[in-house]
Motif scaffolding. Sequence first.
Motif, mmCIF file in Angstrom:
data_model
loop_
_atom_site.group_PDB
_atom_site.id
_atom_site.type_symbol
_atom_site.label_atom_id
_atom_site.label_comp_id
_atom_site.label_asym_id
_atom_site.label_seq_id
_atom_site.Cartn_x
_atom_site.Cartn_y
_atom_site.Cartn_z
ATOM 1 N N LEU A 64 6.686 66.135 -60.535
ATOM 2 C CA LEU A 64 7.590 67.040 -61.273
ATOM 3 C C LEU A 64 7.378 66.870 -62.769
ATOM 4 O O LEU A 64 7.402 67.832 -63.521
ATOM 5 N N SER A 65 7.144 65.589 -63.187
ATOM 6 C CA SER A 65 6.901 65.344 -64.614
ATOM 7 C C SER A 65 5.691 66.132 -65.074
ATOM 8 O O SER A 65 5.691 66.743 -66.131
ATOM 9 N N VAL A 66 4.635 66.100 -64.174
ATOM 10 C CA VAL A 66 3.420 66.839 -64.536
ATOM 11 C C VAL A 66 3.753 68.312 -64.705
ATOM 12 O O VAL A 66 3.383 68.952 -65.684
ATOM 13 N N ARG A 67 4.597 68.820 -63.703
ATOM 14 C CA ARG A 67 4.947 70.241 -63.802
ATOM 15 C C ARG A 67 5.784 70.490 -65.042
ATOM 16 O O ARG A 67 5.610 71.489 -65.721
ATOM 17 N N ILE A 68 6.696 69.528 -65.353
ATOM 18 C CA ILE A 68 7.521 69.689 -66.562
ATOM 19 C C ILE A 68 6.618 69.720 -67.783
ATOM 20 O O ILE A 68 6.772 70.537 -68.679
ATOM 21 N N VAL A 103 13.079 40.187 -40.108
ATOM 22 C CA VAL A 103 11.910 41.045 -39.897
ATOM 23 C C VAL A 103 12.330 42.499 -40.052
ATOM 24 O O VAL A 103 11.683 43.295 -40.743
ATOM 25 N N TYR A 104 13.503 42.856 -39.411
ATOM 26 C CA TYR A 104 13.979 44.248 -39.495
ATOM 27 C C TYR A 104 14.230 44.645 -40.954
ATOM 28 O O TYR A 104 13.811 45.690 -41.427
ATOM 29 N N LEU A 105 14.906 43.657 -41.654
ATOM 30 C CA LEU A 105 15.240 43.990 -43.059
ATOM 31 C C LEU A 105 13.970 44.113 -43.901
ATOM 32 O O LEU A 105 13.870 44.991 -44.757
ATOM 33 N N GLU A 106 12.980 43.215 -43.603
ATOM 34 C CA GLU A 106 11.730 43.311 -44.380
ATOM 35 C C GLU A 106 11.048 44.650 -44.121
ATOM 36 O O GLU A 106 10.552 45.301 -45.037
ATOM 37 N N LYS A 107 11.112 45.069 -42.822
ATOM 38 C CA LYS A 107 10.523 46.378 -42.483
ATOM 39 C C LYS A 107 11.260 47.494 -43.220
ATOM 40 O O LYS A 107 10.672 48.383 -43.802
ATOM 41 N N ARG A 108 12.608 47.335 -43.200
ATOM 42 C CA ARG A 108 13.444 48.361 -43.872
ATOM 43 C C ARG A 108 13.125 48.401 -45.372
ATOM 44 O O ARG A 108 13.038 49.471 -45.975
ATOM 45 N N ILE A 109 12.906 47.166 -45.943
ATOM 46 C CA ILE A 109 12.574 47.119 -47.377
ATOM 47 C C ILE A 109 11.264 47.853 -47.623
ATOM 48 O O ILE A 109 11.141 48.631 -48.549
ATOM 49 N N LEU A 110 10.279 47.595 -46.692
ATOM 50 C CA LEU A 110 8.994 48.285 -46.850
ATOM 51 C C LEU A 110 9.197 49.803 -46.798
ATOM 52 O O LEU A 110 8.656 50.548 -47.601
ATOM 53 N N GLU A 111 10.054 50.216 -45.790
ATOM 54 C CA GLU A 111 10.319 51.664 -45.657
ATOM 55 C C GLU A 111 10.955 52.198 -46.932
ATOM 56 O O GLU A 111 10.556 53.224 -47.466
ATOM 57 N N LEU A 112 11.992 51.416 -47.410
ATOM 58 C CA LEU A 112 12.692 51.871 -48.622
ATOM 59 C C LEU A 112 11.724 51.950 -49.790
ATOM 60 O O LEU A 112 11.764 52.896 -50.572
ATOM 61 N N ASN A 113 10.825 50.911 -49.869
ATOM 62 C CA ASN A 113 9.879 50.926 -50.985
ATOM 63 C C ASN A 113 8.962 52.124 -50.898
ATOM 64 O O ASN A 113 8.707 52.784 -51.889
ATOM 65 N N SER A 114 8.497 52.414 -49.628
ATOM 66 C CA SER A 114 7.579 53.550 -49.544
ATOM 67 C C SER A 114 8.342 54.842 -49.818
ATOM 68 O O SER A 114 7.823 55.726 -50.483
ATOM 69 N N GLU A 115 9.643 54.886 -49.341
ATOM 70 C CA GLU A 115 10.455 56.077 -49.653
ATOM 71 C C GLU A 115 10.626 56.199 -51.159
ATOM 72 O O GLU A 115 10.477 57.266 -51.744
ATOM 73 N N LYS A 135 13.810 66.225 -61.037
ATOM 74 C CA LYS A 135 13.110 64.972 -61.323
ATOM 75 C C LYS A 135 14.123 63.837 -61.489
ATOM 76 O O LYS A 135 13.997 62.769 -60.890
ATOM 77 N N GLU A 136 15.203 64.127 -62.278
ATOM 78 C CA GLU A 136 16.204 63.079 -62.488
ATOM 79 C C GLU A 136 16.857 62.679 -61.181
ATOM 80 O O GLU A 136 17.130 61.514 -60.928
ATOM 81 N N LYS A 137 17.072 63.721 -60.335
ATOM 82 C CA LYS A 137 17.684 63.435 -59.028
ATOM 83 C C LYS A 137 16.788 62.473 -58.238
ATOM 84 O O LYS A 137 17.236 61.478 -57.697
ATOM 85 N N LEU A 138 15.457 62.790 -58.234
ATOM 86 C CA LEU A 138 14.503 61.951 -57.502
ATOM 87 C C LEU A 138 14.492 60.540 -58.084
ATOM 88 O O LEU A 138 14.494 59.544 -57.352
ATOM 89 N N SER A 186 6.910 62.004 -56.253
ATOM 90 C CA SER A 186 7.381 63.387 -56.419
ATOM 91 C C SER A 186 7.889 63.587 -57.829
ATOM 92 O O SER A 186 7.616 64.607 -58.464
ATOM 93 N N ALA A 187 8.665 62.596 -58.337
ATOM 94 C CA ALA A 187 9.196 62.703 -59.707
ATOM 95 C C ALA A 187 8.033 62.822 -60.691
ATOM 96 O O ALA A 187 8.091 63.591 -61.639
#
Length: 927
Positions: free
Chosen positions: A570-574, A547-559, A339-342, A566-567
């Motif tokens: 994991l918290s729920v599982r913890i 535009v590319y950077l904004e797209k990348r930001i969107l990707e990063l945000n969704s990532e 979880k901390e890693k995520l 996921s974290a």
Amino acid sequence: MYLKSLNIVGFKTFADETEVLLDPGFTAVVGPNGSGKSNIVDALKWVFGEKSAKGLRGDKMDDVIFHGSEARKPAGFAEVSVVFDNSSKLIKMDYPTIKLTRRLYADGNNEYLINDSRVQRKEIEKILLDTGIGKSSYSIMEQGKVDRILHSKPEERRLIFEEAAGISRFKMERQEALKKLSDTNQNLLRIQDIMNTMKKEMEVKEKQAEKAEEYFRLKQELDETDKIIRYIKFSTLTKKHETSENELKEIKEKNRVLLERISVETGRIEELDHLKSDLEKKVAEIDKKLLDHLTQTQIQKDKVESNKGIILDYSDRISDIRESLTKEESAQSLLQIDKEKLEKEAIDLEGESKSLELGIEELRKNKTDIEAKIEAENTSIQEKEARIQSNDKRHVELRERLKEVIFDLISQLESRKKEAQSTEQERNRLKELLLGEADRIHSVETELKTALDSYTGEETKNKISYLAGKLETEKFRSQLGEYFSLEDSIRSLLFDRDGFLSQKEGLDQEIEDLILENENLTRSIKESGLAIEALREEAENIREKIVYLEKRILELNSEKNAKLESAKSLSVRIEETEKRILAAQESIKTLGVKKTEFEKEVIELEQQIENRYNEFLEMSRALDSEKEALRNIVKEIQGLKNEIQKNQEDYKNLFPILTEKEKAVSVYKVQLESFSEELYNDYSISEQELADEFKDKKPEKGESETKLKRLKSDIQMLGSINPLSIEEYRNVKEIYEHHRTQKEDIERSKNDITEILKNINEESEKLFRETFERIRTNFQETFSTLFNGGRAMLELVDGEDSLNAGIEIMAEPPGKHVQNLRLLSGGEKSLTAIALLFAIYMVKPSPFCFLDEIDAALDEANKLRFCQILDKFKDKSQFVVITHAQSTIHRANSIFGVTNEEPGISKIISLRLDEARDFAGRATEAV
Ligand SMILES: Nc1ncnc2c1ncn2[C@@H]1O[C@H](COP(=O)(O)OP(=O)(O)OP(=O)(O)O)[C@@H](O)[C@H]1O
């Protein structure tokens, strides 16, 4: 034994239920790249119990479930079944066919079945042991495995040889035996601990019990001796009494007066008798109480024992829960790390996104700067165009003005020309004169030169003087001056005195300047246009970058959001693990509380037992004192009776004989009565019973009295004793003996396990060495057959301990000196692995063998050799070969094609040889 069929559904590309019916012999599987051929091999490994997702070319186990295609939804589960013909009973089960099934649901739930009955995975692995079949045996050979066999560590390579030697089962049994041995050692230690603790307690109890037993033995002996003495006394008394009574009968009538007094005293004796009987009741009650005490104590002891059992049970349960708690806690800390890693990754992504936003900010600033520049350039173009326009206007004006100036200049030149004409005529005349004069001067000069060259003296001198005088240059000079002045006046006439020419030149210059300026301005506008274009291009690039950077930001945000999600999960599982930990801790607490309650109860009971024992002693003492009181009453009665005796003596004075006799009778009677009472009080027997006991014996009084004394002193010497210790010692000893027997049993089973281990080791070592030697010889042979020469060797690394020794492979194709297998070519490696595979086959063929494109790296000649060796073995084993090679396909008994008629979905079709050739050809072209 052979593989009859393979049924696949929802597994990788096999979305629909697909059944592959296999024949014994040689089957080829063909199809284009990516059609799903190797997925069949994966399905087989999976059903045999493969645990590693990497071993199935995935990242996690649920990667095997069909994950959908453009037209299909993902499958909810994957299932693979294989059916074996087991008529040879290679698998040690009483079924003619055996069906193995594995199922995996999307929630990660795995099911294993043998002949449609649910089993554990281990059972599938167990029945396949030493059959040559299995996820990691030599019955499945893929491209990757060729490399693994050749490049794996010598110890890992050994597994295949163990499978061939049939000692995998021994290995498993050995592990089980080792586990049992360790459990047995644990049990031995535990039981030894218990016995050590018990031994100390037993020694204490033994001493107490010995003392108590000694007491009871002495007491019994004492009672016996006492009874003997009493019996002697009783016999004497009885005899005396009988004699005196007979005598008394005769003189009884004579004693009436004294009897009156005796009656009073007897009344007193009666009173005392009441008291005595009360005391006797009391004694009896105390006796009963003592008995109750003993019973109660026994009940409490039983309760203590049962509580100890319960406490032991609680301890076991607590340690079980602790164990699972430890597991949960370590699982929780792993989840926490994940979880901390995520979260850290999410923060990194956030940082990256922020830095990209800063970049965008910077780019926007640049873009704004560029737009400002474009604006400035546009403004400058506009200014320049306005300037050009005004220049054009000025140009037109100047041209007009120039026209006027030129007209003025022409008319002035016309009038000047007229004026200059007469002056010019004069100048031409003067010019004629000057030219004539110049000719004359020139001829005089020539004469003068000749005279000077031929100077001879006085005569020549005169001539030279004469000729010099003749030169008359003054006149020529003045005429020349006149000519020059005429020339100047003509020039001055032609000269633009009113400045028209200079005006024209000025205008010309101005127009030229305007044209030049306009040209410069046009060039500059053009340059600005180019600059604007370049700037616009730059701005466009920046916009695209934004535009590319904004797209990348969107990707990063969704990532980042996915990581956070996921974290969160994991918290729920913890949290769930935490809840389980808390529940386990709560259970430990509750069980601990219960256990403590029982322990407390044990302590209380033990305390009560001790208290009861003290009470028991107290009551025993009370009993003694009551008995003492009783004896005193008896004594008093005895005194009274003596008093009566005294009266009787008085009476004797009156009636000496009567008195004497009565006294004697009375004394004996009282003595006898008192004797009886004492006897009954002390031993609860009557004098008759005493007499019956000793009438046949011949006891000796003096000896018995000495003995009685000695016994009393011996009992005194013993001091205080614990009457319950005998029973306690017996119980403890019984338990100790039980543990000793258990310990002996465990030691016996330990020896048995050690013996079994020794046998397993000896048997496996023998089998392994024999098999290894045979495979080694075969390998040399198959290698030189396949390579048409060369050398190959197998060696045991660390040959001393063949139970764990690894296996080293050395291979040298003909004419080559190879030191490292990695240096072999792809084809050479394949051939070496094939040589090893068939060397093993010569010792123990597996019932079937799947070969996945292991002929891919072979040239045509070697493909042919590979096929020849397959031909040699196809009667012993069933071969399923995935291949693209025509020569291999050509030899197959049956051929299957794997197609992707529907994209992403594998379908299996049966092919004839000619169809297969086309099919494989198409596949190769497609490649
Ligand atoms: N869970 C899955 N769901 C759907 N498709 C999958 C799944 N796992 C793997 N695949 C697909 O299976 C294909 C690989 O199949 P496989 O390796 O069996 O092909 P192949 O016929 O052996 O090809 P080659 O001749 O190139 O070795 C890939 O296209 C992959 O995307």
